[in-house]
Design an enzyme around this catalytic site. Structure first.
Site, PDB file in Angstrom:
ATOM      1  CB  CYS A 159      -0.957  -0.068   1.186  1.00 34.74           C
ATOM      2  SG  CYS A 159      -2.393   1.026   1.089  1.00 34.74           S
ATOM      3  CB  THR A 160       0.513   4.627   1.471  1.00 36.54           C
ATOM      4  OG1 THR A 160       0.064   4.236   2.778  1.00 36.54           O
ATOM      5  CG2 THR A 160      -0.682   4.968   0.599  1.00 36.54           C
TER       6      THR A 160
END
Length: 233
Positions: free
Chosen positions: A104-105
């Site tokens: 993800c981030t």
């Protein structure tokens, strides 16, 4: 007790998305001859963005040299991108880790540490443009592999990512066995799990829901991009 063949380290931090961490963690714990380390500055409980508290198993100072360094994402990513202690730890482990990875981030944190420039990487779809601001070639696959950088897309892609790591380190048959043990056979009730399939109306609703975080992350990303540019000059 024999030493593990592989040491995998998962960074923890306040405000992480728990599934970014626990998805791959579940896969890693089934890998043979592997020790999984949950890493933070101290051994105090870390609270995720969903208010789940998880105990670290090692501090940055106690962490052994890692074969796999993994960084999850989550709202706390914005602060971590500017946390010098976290970035220094990632840079140190990144010098010797066989694989530098994220979910993800988490890729934005790796990029803030200077560990993804010149590589292709994945990110949550709503933050892909920000990853590009930091000099990273952005992919939209569930898992992106570029040499020894292996990165997963948003949240649930962490399970796919974990299986790719299992196959890379332990072989495809072991990864398949883990997939079956987990009964990982996705059959979502709706075809709305990607911006391409969800349609513009739903995409805009999700962006509006996460607008505060997206804008905070963008501001942090722009500041770091400017900082990196100044150093390069």
């Amino acid at each position: 007790m024999t030493n593990p063949e592989y040491n995998i380290g998962l960074l923890m931090y306040p405000g992480m998305t728990q599934l970014d961490l626990t998805g791959p963690h579940q896969v890693f714990t089934f890998m043979p001859n592997t020790r999984v380390h949950l890493l933070w500055k101290t051994l105090a409980a870390v609270t995720s963005s969903e208010k789940m508290t998880i105990l670290p198993t090692a501090t940055f100072d106690d962490c052994p040299a890692l074969d796999v360094l993994c960084v999850p994402g989550g709202p706390g990513q914005v602060e971590m991108m500017g946390d010098t202690e976290v970035l220094k730890f990632l840079q140190q482990q990144g010098q010797t880790a066989k694989y530098i990875t994220s979910v993800c981030t988490g890729s934005l944190i790796l990029a803030a540490a200077g560990l993804l420039q010149g590589y292709r990487a994945a990110c949550h779809w709503a933050f892909r443009d920000q990853l590009g601001m930091l000099g990273v070639e952005v992919g939209n696959e569930r898992v992106v592999i570029d040499r020894n950088r292996i990165t997963g897309g948003g949240v649930t892609a962490g399970i796919d990512f974990g299986l790719v790591i299992a196959a890379t380190l332990c072989g495809e048959e072991t990864a398949k066995m883990i997939q079956l043990l987990l009964e990982y056979n996705p059959a979502p009730p709706f075809n709305a799990g990607s911006p391409e399939n969800a349609g513009d109306v739903l995409v805009q609703q999700v962006k509006k829901f996460g607008e505060e975080l997206i804008q905070a992350s963008k501001a942090q990303t722009q500041a770091i991009a400017l900082q990196h540019s100044s150093i390069a000059d």
